[in-house]
Design a protein around this motif. Structure first.
Motif, PDB file in Angstrom:
ATOM      1  N   ASP A   3       0.832  -1.203   0.000  1.00 22.54           N
ATOM      2  CA  ASP A   3       0.000   0.000   0.000  1.00 22.54           C
ATOM      3  C   ASP A   3       0.868   1.255   0.000  1.00 22.54           C
ATOM      4  O   ASP A   3       0.557   2.239  -0.681  1.00 22.54           O
ATOM      5  CB  ASP A   3      -0.919   0.011   1.223  1.00 22.54           C
ATOM      6  CG  ASP A   3      -2.015  -1.037   1.123  1.00 22.54           C
ATOM      7  OD1 ASP A   3      -2.249  -1.524  -0.006  1.00 22.54           O
ATOM      8  OD2 ASP A   3      -2.611  -1.376   2.162  1.00 22.54           O
ATOM      9  N   GLN A   4       1.954   1.228   0.766  1.00 25.21           N
ATOM     10  CA  GLN A   4       2.838   2.388   0.833  1.00 25.21           C
ATOM     11  C   GLN A   4       3.507   2.639  -0.514  1.00 25.21           C
ATOM     12  O   GLN A   4       3.623   3.781  -0.970  1.00 25.21           O
ATOM     13  CB  GLN A   4       3.904   2.175   1.911  1.00 25.21           C
ATOM     14  CG  GLN A   4       4.871   3.343   2.071  1.00 25.21           C
ATOM     15  CD  GLN A   4       4.183   4.617   2.479  1.00 25.21           C
ATOM     16  OE1 GLN A   4       3.245   4.601   3.271  1.00 25.21           O
ATOM     17  NE2 GLN A   4       4.629   5.736   1.921  1.00 25.21           N
ATOM     18  N   LEU A   5       3.949   1.564  -1.170  1.00 31.93           N
ATOM     19  CA  LEU A   5       4.574   1.712  -2.475  1.00 31.93           C
ATOM     20  C   LEU A   5       3.578   2.238  -3.506  1.00 31.93           C
ATOM     21  O   LEU A   5       3.917   3.074  -4.346  1.00 31.93           O
ATOM     22  CB  LEU A   5       5.154   0.367  -2.938  1.00 31.93           C
ATOM     23  CG  LEU A   5       6.383  -0.139  -2.179  1.00 31.93           C
ATOM     24  CD1 LEU A   5       6.748  -1.540  -2.664  1.00 31.93           C
ATOM     25  CD2 LEU A   5       7.559   0.817  -2.370  1.00 31.93           C
ATOM     26  N   ALA A   6       2.345   1.744  -3.433  1.00 31.38           N
ATOM     27  CA  ALA A   6       1.309   2.198  -4.362  1.00 31.38           C
ATOM     28  C   ALA A   6       1.017   3.680  -4.149  1.00 31.38           C
ATOM     29  O   ALA A   6       0.881   4.444  -5.108  1.00 31.38           O
ATOM     30  CB  ALA A   6       0.034   1.374  -4.173  1.00 31.38           C
ATOM     31  N   PHE A   7       0.922   4.097  -2.861  1.00 31.79           N
ATOM     32  CA  PHE A   7       0.671   5.505  -2.574  1.00 31.79           C
ATOM     33  C   PHE A   7       1.826   6.372  -3.054  1.00 31.79           C
ATOM     34  O   PHE A   7       1.630   7.444  -3.630  1.00 31.79           O
ATOM     35  CB  PHE A   7       0.452   5.714  -1.078  1.00 31.79           C
ATOM     36  CG  PHE A   7       0.380   7.162  -0.687  1.00 31.79           C
ATOM     37  CD1 PHE A   7      -0.768   7.908  -0.918  1.00 31.79           C
ATOM     38  CD2 PHE A   7       1.471   7.786  -0.103  1.00 31.79           C
ATOM     39  CE1 PHE A   7      -0.831   9.242  -0.580  1.00 31.79           C
ATOM     40  CE2 PHE A   7       1.418   9.122   0.239  1.00 31.79           C
ATOM     41  CZ  PHE A   7       0.260   9.850   0.005  1.00 31.79           C
ATOM     42  N   THR A   8       3.068   5.900  -2.834  1.00 31.31           N
ATOM     43  CA  THR A   8       4.239   6.659  -3.266  1.00 31.31           C
ATOM     44  C   THR A   8       4.239   6.861  -4.774  1.00 31.31           C
ATOM     45  O   THR A   8       4.524   7.956  -5.272  1.00 31.31           O
ATOM     46  CB  THR A   8       5.533   5.937  -2.842  1.00 31.31           C
ATOM     47  OG1 THR A   8       5.543   5.805  -1.415  1.00 31.31           O
ATOM     48  CG2 THR A   8       6.763   6.703  -3.283  1.00 31.31           C
ATOM     49  N   GLN A   9       3.890   5.812  -5.517  1.00 36.13           N
ATOM     50  CA  GLN A   9       3.852   5.908  -6.974  1.00 36.13           C
ATOM     51  C   GLN A   9       2.729   6.845  -7.429  1.00 36.13           C
ATOM     52  O   GLN A   9       2.928   7.678  -8.328  1.00 36.13           O
ATOM     53  CB  GLN A   9       3.653   4.517  -7.584  1.00 36.13           C
ATOM     54  CG  GLN A   9       3.580   4.500  -9.106  1.00 36.13           C
ATOM     55  CD  GLN A   9       4.849   5.025  -9.751  1.00 36.13           C
ATOM     56  OE1 GLN A   9       5.941   4.892  -9.185  1.00 36.13           O
ATOM     57  NE2 GLN A   9       4.706   5.631 -10.927  1.00 36.13           N
ATOM     58  N   GLU A  10       1.561   6.726  -6.815  1.00 35.69           N
ATOM     59  CA  GLU A  10       0.446   7.595  -7.177  1.00 35.69           C
ATOM     60  C   GLU A  10       0.772   9.052  -6.856  1.00 35.69           C
ATOM     61  O   GLU A  10       0.452   9.957  -7.639  1.00 35.69           O
ATOM     62  CB  GLU A  10      -0.820   7.161  -6.433  1.00 35.69           C
ATOM     63  CG  GLU A  10      -1.420   5.862  -6.944  1.00 35.69           C
ATOM     64  CD  GLU A  10      -2.704   5.506  -6.220  1.00 35.69           C
ATOM     65  OE1 GLU A  10      -3.105   6.278  -5.325  1.00 35.69           O
ATOM     66  OE2 GLU A  10      -3.296   4.477  -6.547  1.00 35.69           O
ATOM     67  N   ASN A  11       1.397   9.270  -5.724  1.00 34.86           N
ATOM     68  CA  ASN A  11       1.772  10.628  -5.337  1.00 34.86           C
ATOM     69  C   ASN A  11       2.754  11.221  -6.329  1.00 34.86           C
ATOM     70  O   ASN A  11       2.643  12.394  -6.711  1.00 34.86           O
ATOM     71  CB  ASN A  11       2.373  10.620  -3.931  1.00 34.86           C
ATOM     72  CG  ASN A  11       2.832  11.990  -3.476  1.00 34.86           C
ATOM     73  OD1 ASN A  11       2.023  12.905  -3.311  1.00 34.86           O
ATOM     74  ND2 ASN A  11       4.134  12.145  -3.280  1.00 34.86           N
ATOM     75  N   ARG A  12       3.731  10.407  -6.765  1.00 33.54           N
ATOM     76  CA  ARG A  12       4.716  10.885  -7.752  1.00 33.54           C
ATOM     77  C   ARG A  12       4.018  11.230  -9.057  1.00 33.54           C
ATOM     78  O   ARG A  12       4.344  12.242  -9.697  1.00 33.54           O
ATOM     79  CB  ARG A  12       5.779   9.799  -7.983  1.00 33.54           C
ATOM     80  CG  ARG A  12       6.849  10.222  -9.002  1.00 33.54           C
ATOM     81  CD  ARG A  12       7.675  11.362  -8.435  1.00 33.54           C
ATOM     82  NE  ARG A  12       8.649  11.855  -9.401  1.00 33.54           N
ATOM     83  CZ  ARG A  12       8.420  12.861 -10.227  1.00 33.54           C
ATOM     84  NH1 ARG A  12       7.240  13.471 -10.226  1.00 33.54           N
ATOM     85  NH2 ARG A  12       9.365  13.294 -11.045  1.00 33.54           N
TER      86      ARG A  12
END
Length: 294
Positions: A3-12
């Protein structure tokens, strides 16, 4: 972790989309730890009338700019560090409802939201992000702010000499007091450190006040005329915050001079709700945002 990786990618991706919307003239916005909190349109009170602007709230900065091409592209990017922001809640005005004041060292201005709910959400989220940013940086909030400009329509006469404005006697603004003044009453230039590294227009009364307090260089004391300030001293090369490099007061004037009234009125009636950048993301609310602010 997933979930954290997905959020980081979406945020980028969100930040990249904001960067792209300003084109090559915009500054890079991505940096480690920076999170895009929300975005939306607000009305910003400019010299002659309110104009729609797009605003992006990050966890450490507030970015805004002018809207072009039906909102798909933006220009005149402005970046404000949240540590330097001070908000003041205001009652509804004649020209704008749901308004509040945003003070910064570089400039201070009025904005309004489509509803009271959105106004309170914007103000709360900005204050929350500012509080966390100050805690993280271990510093105190700023205390020097620019004066708000008095709108053109507020005075038909120069607020220094009382002469009536006409086609050949146009309005200007003193950068120190914000008064509406004529060219004859604002020929002087002075370096106001928290506003600009170069001399800016000041009225004669403010120029005398600065001179009495020893805040002017000898070149500035001698300078008269030249609206672009070329006779003024540029020796003050200070290290200013990144948002000091761009000036949107003059940009607002150019847009306002050429933009039809109907275009502005149509934008007022087509508010973009305060939400995340991409449409498939849920609109933030006080509960939803708290998870990203922690």
């Amino acid at each position: 972790m997933v979930d954290q990786l997905a959020f980081t990618q979406e945020n980028r991706e969100r930040i990249q989309a904001v960067e792209n919307s300003f084109g090559p003239s915009g500054k890079s916005l991505f940096r480690p730890g920076r999170v895009l909190i929300g975005e939306g349109r607000l009305m910003k009170l400019c010299r002659r009338r309110p104009q729609p602007k797009v605003f992006y709230l990050f966890n450490d900065i507030l970015v805004y700019g002018s809207i072009i091409l039906h909102g798909h592209w933006h220009k005149n990017q402005q970046i404000i560090s949240l540590e330097d922001i001070q908000l003041e809640d205001l009652e509804d005005g004649v020209s704008m409802e749901n308004q509040w004041l945003i003070r910064t060292p570089r400039k201070s201005f009025y904005v309004s939201a489509a509803s009271a709910e959105e106004k309170h959400a914007w103000m709360k989220h900005i204050e929350d992000c500012k509080f966390k940013q100050l805690q993280h940086a271990g510093c105190q909030p700023g205390f020097t702010f620019a004066t708000t400009w008095i709108p053109d329509r507020a005075s038909a006469i120069c607020m220094r000499c009382s002469k009536t404005f006409r086609v050949n006697k146009r309005r200007h603004h003193c950068r120190r007091c914000g008064f509406v003044v004529c060219n004859a009453c604002s020929k002087n230039r002075a370096v106001i450190c928290h506003i600009s590294t170069k001399p800016v227009r000041v009225c004669r009364l403010c120029h005398l006040s600065l001179q009495d307090h020893g805040a002017l260089t000898q070149d500035e004391v001698r300078s008269r005329g030249n609206s672009d300030g070329r006779n003024c001293s540029d020796e003050y090369e200070l290290v200013m915050p990144e948002y000091e490099a761009t000036i949107d007061n003059e940009a607002d004037e150019r847009v306002d001079d050429h933009a039809p009234h109907k275009w502005v009125e149509s934008q007022i009636n087509s508010w973009s709700p305060y939400n995340y950048l991409k449409p498939h993301h849920q609109s933030p609310n006080l509960t939803g945002l708290s998870s990203h602010l922690t």
